[in-house]
Design a protein around this motif. Structure first.
Motif, short mmCIF file in Angstrom:
data_model
loop_
_atom_site.label_atom_id
_atom_site.label_comp_id
_atom_site.label_asym_id
_atom_site.label_seq_id
_atom_site.Cartn_x
_atom_site.Cartn_y
_atom_site.Cartn_z
N LYS A 91 13.39 8.34 60.53
CA LYS A 91 14.20 9.54 60.39
C LYS A 91 15.43 9.32 59.52
N VAL A 92 15.77 8.09 59.22
CA VAL A 92 16.79 7.81 58.22
C VAL A 92 16.32 8.30 56.86
N SER A 93 15.00 8.28 56.66
CA SER A 93 14.41 8.73 55.40
C SER A 93 14.78 10.17 55.08
N PHE A 94 15.08 10.99 56.10
CA PHE A 94 15.46 12.38 55.85
C PHE A 94 16.65 12.45 54.90
N GLY A 95 17.48 11.40 54.92
CA GLY A 95 18.65 11.38 54.06
C GLY A 95 18.31 11.51 52.58
#
Length: 388
Positions: A91-95
């Motif tokens: 969910k860090v990838s959402f950045g």
């Protein structure tokens, strides 16, 4: 005359891909978003479309991103599928999607969300080796997937802010290499449980037992993406280049010579049920072409990347009544009990497990990775280079 015919064929092949991507982003992508909350696979599609817009100098690809932005962020600035206190590297990838939307729209809500994504990393749990662990449900575990989910976003943030934490990023790549590289194969295994507790982990090394193609692809793409940002900013960026070169040379030993693609279980071509897999092959194609563009690899590697992409097209991109569809994509794979409460499959990390996972036509992993690879193909045609 022969040169003109070759150029004409290249343009036709390129148009096949672009026709497929346009239809996909207009129909299949919104359908996926309607069915499930935003996840890292959707970030891949946003990144792929953004790369196409930049490489082709065509804003229509960015419009697809804007048109689907409400699935990621609500009017009040709430980001879909972010849960307070959760540690999940995916969910860090959402950045990355949030940053792309920030730059496209200038909307301050996206800027605030990008900063929040970076804040996740500041207190993110780590293994004793210094790596971000994969998720709360997979504590003390380093998966190759996680390097791609976190590090390009982390690196872009440092490039924007001027903060000097490059040694942390590079150190995590080096640590992952030490944990996961099988020197006898010249390949990376999927994951390592540093605590040695997982059922799938080798009791001595913590390593998972097999080489999964998409895991290799995640790592190679992450190395290329971070090097692009680090080479002018981090004295140790050369280590990323060395790791990419070694990883590429290792996986090329297992390339299928007819299609130029790679197998789902990379080093076990003849294992029952093994197959040429699209998403991981496209990721390797991207790393080959981008590595050549960045000057890490010589031009012969760039041409090999083109050949891999051609092999995917010829093998798995099929014209049907309703348009093109892309096949040969592993829908999902992981280690240990799946995160879905209804998925109790024992994900052993063994070859028989990886070949048992379902294939799914037009899965985001495969289509988005092909968007990224085609963007590198377009850059090659324009003669874009850097870092030499």
């Amino acid at each position: 005359m022969q040169k003109q015919e070759m150029q004409k064929q290249e343009m036709q092949n390129q148009e096949m891909w672009l026709e497929y991507f346009s239809r996909y982003l207009g129909t299949a992508f919104p359908k996926f978003l309607e069915e499930k909350p935003w996840n890292y696979k959707d970030d891949l599609c946003v990144i792929g479309a953004s790369y196409l817009a930049e490489a082709a100098k065509d804003g229509r690809w960015n419009q697809y991103i804007i048109d689907n932005s409400s699935y990621l962020m609500a009017e009040d600035g709430t980001v879909a599928n972010w849960k307070e206190g959760e540690h999940n590297i995916d969910k860090v990838s959402f950045g990355r999607s949030l940053r792309i939307l920030r730059d496209l729209t200038g909307d301050g809500r996206y800027d605030a969300a990008v900063k929040r994504a970076y804040d996740f990393l500041k207190d993110y749990p780590r293994t004793t080796t210094g790596n971000f662990w994969h998720k709360d449900i997979y504590p003390n575990q380093v998966w190759l997937d996680g390097l791609y989910m976190a590090m390009p976003f982390y690196a872009r943030t440092l490039a924007e802010t001027g903060e000097d934490r490059w040694d942390d990023i590079i150190g995590q790549f080096v640590s992952a290499h030490r944990l996961l590289w099988d020197i006898s194969l010249g390949l990376y295994v999927h994951g390592c449980d540093v605590s040695l507790k997982a059922d799938w982990a080798d009791p001595g090394t913590g390593r998972s037992p097999a080489v999964w193609l998409r895991a290799e692809g995640w790592y190679l793409m992450a190395l290329a993406d971070v090097y692009e940002l680090a080479w002018e900013r981090a004295p140790r960026a050369f280590r990323l280049a060395e790791l990419l070169k070694d990883g590429i040379d290792g996986i090329l030993r297992y390339q299928d010579q007819e299609t130029k693609m790679f197998y789902q279980v990379v080093d076990k071509r003849d294992f029952p049920g093994n197959y040429l897999e699209t998403s991981g092959s496209a990721m390797v194609a991207y790393a080959l072409m981008k590595g050549a563009r960045l000057g890490i690899l010589d031009e012969t590697y760039g041409e090999k990347g083109v050949q891999v992409l051609e092999g995917i097209r010829d093998t798995y991109l099929k014209k049907e009544e309703d348009g093109y569809h892309l096949y040969g994509i592993c829908a999902s794979a992981g280690l240990g009990r799946g995160p879905d409460p209804h998925n109790h499959k024992d994900r052993t990390g063994r070859p028989e497990y990886y070949v048992s996972e379902a294939q799914m036509a037009d899965n985001q992993h495969g289509t988005a990775a092909c968007m990224m690879a085609v963007s590198e193909l377009l850059r090659r045609q324009e003669g874009n280079v850097c870092c030499n």
